[in-house]
Design a protein around this motif. Structure first.
Motif, PDB file in Angstrom:
ATOM      1  N   LEU A 122       0.852  -1.187   0.000  1.00 36.90           N
ATOM      2  CA  LEU A 122       0.000   0.000   0.000  1.00 36.90           C
ATOM      3  C   LEU A 122       0.887   1.235   0.000  1.00 36.90           C
ATOM      4  O   LEU A 122       2.063   1.155   0.346  1.00 36.90           O
ATOM      5  N   PRO A 123       0.346   2.385  -0.376  1.00 36.70           N
ATOM      6  CA  PRO A 123       1.156   3.609  -0.340  1.00 36.70           C
ATOM      7  C   PRO A 123       1.557   3.968   1.082  1.00 36.70           C
ATOM      8  O   PRO A 123       0.939   3.511   2.055  1.00 36.70           O
ATOM      9  N   PRO A 124       2.572   4.811   1.249  1.00 36.63           N
ATOM     10  CA  PRO A 124       2.973   5.266   2.582  1.00 36.63           C
ATOM     11  C   PRO A 124       1.836   5.990   3.289  1.00 36.63           C
ATOM     12  O   PRO A 124       0.942   6.545   2.664  1.00 36.63           O
ATOM     13  N   GLY A 125       1.906   6.010   4.614  1.00 37.05           N
ATOM     14  CA  GLY A 125       0.892   6.700   5.404  1.00 37.05           C
ATOM     15  C   GLY A 125       0.703   6.031   6.740  1.00 37.05           C
ATOM     16  O   GLY A 125       1.671   5.784   7.462  1.00 37.05           O
ATOM     17  N   THR A 126      -0.542   5.705   7.073  1.00 40.49           N
ATOM     18  CA  THR A 126      -0.848   5.067   8.347  1.00 40.49           C
ATOM     19  C   THR A 126      -0.106   3.734   8.442  1.00 40.49           C
ATOM     20  O   THR A 126      -0.321   2.837   7.637  1.00 40.49           O
ATOM     21  N   SER A 127       0.765   3.602   9.440  1.00 40.41           N
ATOM     22  CA  SER A 127       1.634   2.431   9.506  1.00 40.41           C
ATOM     23  C   SER A 127       0.955   1.217  10.118  1.00 40.41           C
ATOM     24  O   SER A 127       1.365   0.088   9.873  1.00 40.41           O
ATOM     25  N   SER A 128      -0.070   1.407  10.936  1.00 41.59           N
ATOM     26  CA  SER A 128      -0.800   0.287  11.545  1.00 41.59           C
ATOM     27  C   SER A 128      -2.295   0.521  11.390  1.00 41.59           C
ATOM     28  O   SER A 128      -2.987   0.922  12.338  1.00 41.59           O
ATOM     29  N   PRO A 129      -2.829   0.311  10.191  1.00 47.71           N
ATOM     30  CA  PRO A 129      -4.240   0.597   9.943  1.00 47.71           C
ATOM     31  C   PRO A 129      -5.155  -0.366  10.701  1.00 47.71           C
ATOM     32  O   PRO A 129      -4.776  -1.480  11.034  1.00 47.71           O
ATOM     33  N   ALA A 130      -6.380   0.093  10.972  1.00 46.57           N
ATOM     34  CA  ALA A 130      -7.381  -0.714  11.659  1.00 46.57           C
ATOM     35  C   ALA A 130      -8.758  -0.301  11.162  1.00 46.57           C
ATOM     36  O   ALA A 130      -8.951   0.845  10.733  1.00 46.57           O
TER      37      ALA A 130
END
Length: 350
Positions: free
Chosen positions: A55-63
């Motif tokens: 996935l693209p960079p950004g939220t490192s631990s999505p939920a």
């Protein structure tokens, strides 16, 4: 000719029906602003995103119960960084810091002649940087590079995207995209859903300078019982149009230059492939379109889509809307040796 890319700070405005000022990117969701490489590193801290595919960079631990922010990582085609957001709702302008030769960094609404109405393409707001800037000491005018931005926000304000590209370079030039969910999603365990809305984007070139707009109608269908299956997500973009920098429809010019002289631009499809979705409501995979001559198919465009589901504002309807971005390339049939990079955004509703 060697390509030299510089860092890009991309910023967008939050424009809502009520005219509130807000920051479309929740910095609490971004662990580190250090970029990934755009190919195999989805986390800003140098670690892979907690997901089962890139996935693209950004939220490192999505939920699923939290906001998710994604941006285009640095890449050899001129992708940039996302930072420094400032929006003035009274003037309907937003500021882009760090992008060279874009005037005083304040982007204003574009007046377009035919691409969906003044100041918009496909219903999404379009902004431009000034074309001239004065030397502070002498007052001498300095010509600026061509920059355009498209910004979209859902009716609920829970999803939004922004795209910035430059048409002032012979390669694709500098740019970037951002999309995000401002809240949570509850994925249904059963049933299916269909989403529809508008797609709109910017087209830049490798081989010449210049910039064009595009729009179309888009649908996404999801089988939530088999959300993670190879065929759990399908989509298409139809009724596609292309406009020049002034908003004039030039779709027929492209059609006339294509082999077989089709009557409409090819339908863009999500490629059926495994592992496109996860339990956080994020979806990513490949896109492609084809032309046909004498019954033989030839690939016209190829690229990648990125999207995220959101519950939106309806408390009685789960996974109410989808926001995302598509980046793809194709050969331009009008000019030999020129390729097109199209970056489009979409917000779709159940």
């Amino acid at each position: 000719m060697a390509r030299i890319w510089i860092l890009l700070l991309l910023a967008v405005a939050t424009v809502s029906a009520c005219g509130n000022e807000s920051n479309p990117f929740d910095e609490d969701e971004v662990v580190d602003q250090t970029p990934g490489d755009g190919d195999d590193d989805g986390g800003d801290d140098g670690s892979p995103i907690d997901s089962d595919r890139t996935l693209p960079p950004g939220t490192s631990s999505p939920a699923p119960d939290a906001s998710i922010f994604r941006r285009e990582g640095q890449n050899d085609d001129g992708g940039g960084y996302v930072s420094s957001i400032s929006y003035d709702s009274g003037l309907d302008t937003f500021t882009v810091d760090g992008l060279a030769f874009d005037g005083g960094n304040a982007y204003t609404r574009v007046e377009l002649s035919g691409a969906g109405g003044a100041g918009s393409v496909g219903g999404y707001a379009v902004y431009e940087a000034p074309i001239e800037y004065q030397d502070a000491e002498t007052g001498t005018p300095i010509n600026q590079l061509l920059h355009r931005a498209i910004y979209g926000v859902s009716t609920s304000g829970q999803t939004e995207f922004a795209i910035v590209r430059s048409g002032g370079y012979v390669p694709y030039g500098f740019g970037g995209f951002v999309y995000q969910r401002n809240g949570s999603v509850t994925l249904p365990a059963t049933g299916q859903a269909t989403y529809s809305g508008k797609y709109a984007g910017l087209r830049v070139f490798d081989g010449t300078s210049g910039l064009e707009y595009t729009d179309g109608d888009m649908t996404i269908d999801i089988d939530f019982e088999d959300f993670n299956a190879p065929d759990g997500v399908k989509a298409e973009v139809t009724n596609r149009n292309v406009y020049d920098i002034d908003g004039n429809d030039i779709t027929d010019d492209i059609l006339a230059a294509m082999d077989g002289t089709p009557t409409e631009l090819p339908t863009l499809h999500f490629v059926v492939q495994p592992g496109v979705a996860d339990t956080n409501g994020e979806i990513t995979g490949s896109v492609s379109s084809f032309t046909y001559e004498d019954g033989v198919a030839s690939e016209y465009e190829e690229g990648t889509y990125y999207a995220v589901l959101s519950d939106g504002a309806d408390n009685d309807l789960d996974a109410e809307e989808i926001v995302g971005v598509i980046v793809m390339t194709s050969d331009d049939p009008r000019i030999d040796g020129r390729t097109v990079q199209e970056t489009g955004g979409f917000i779709l509703y159940r």
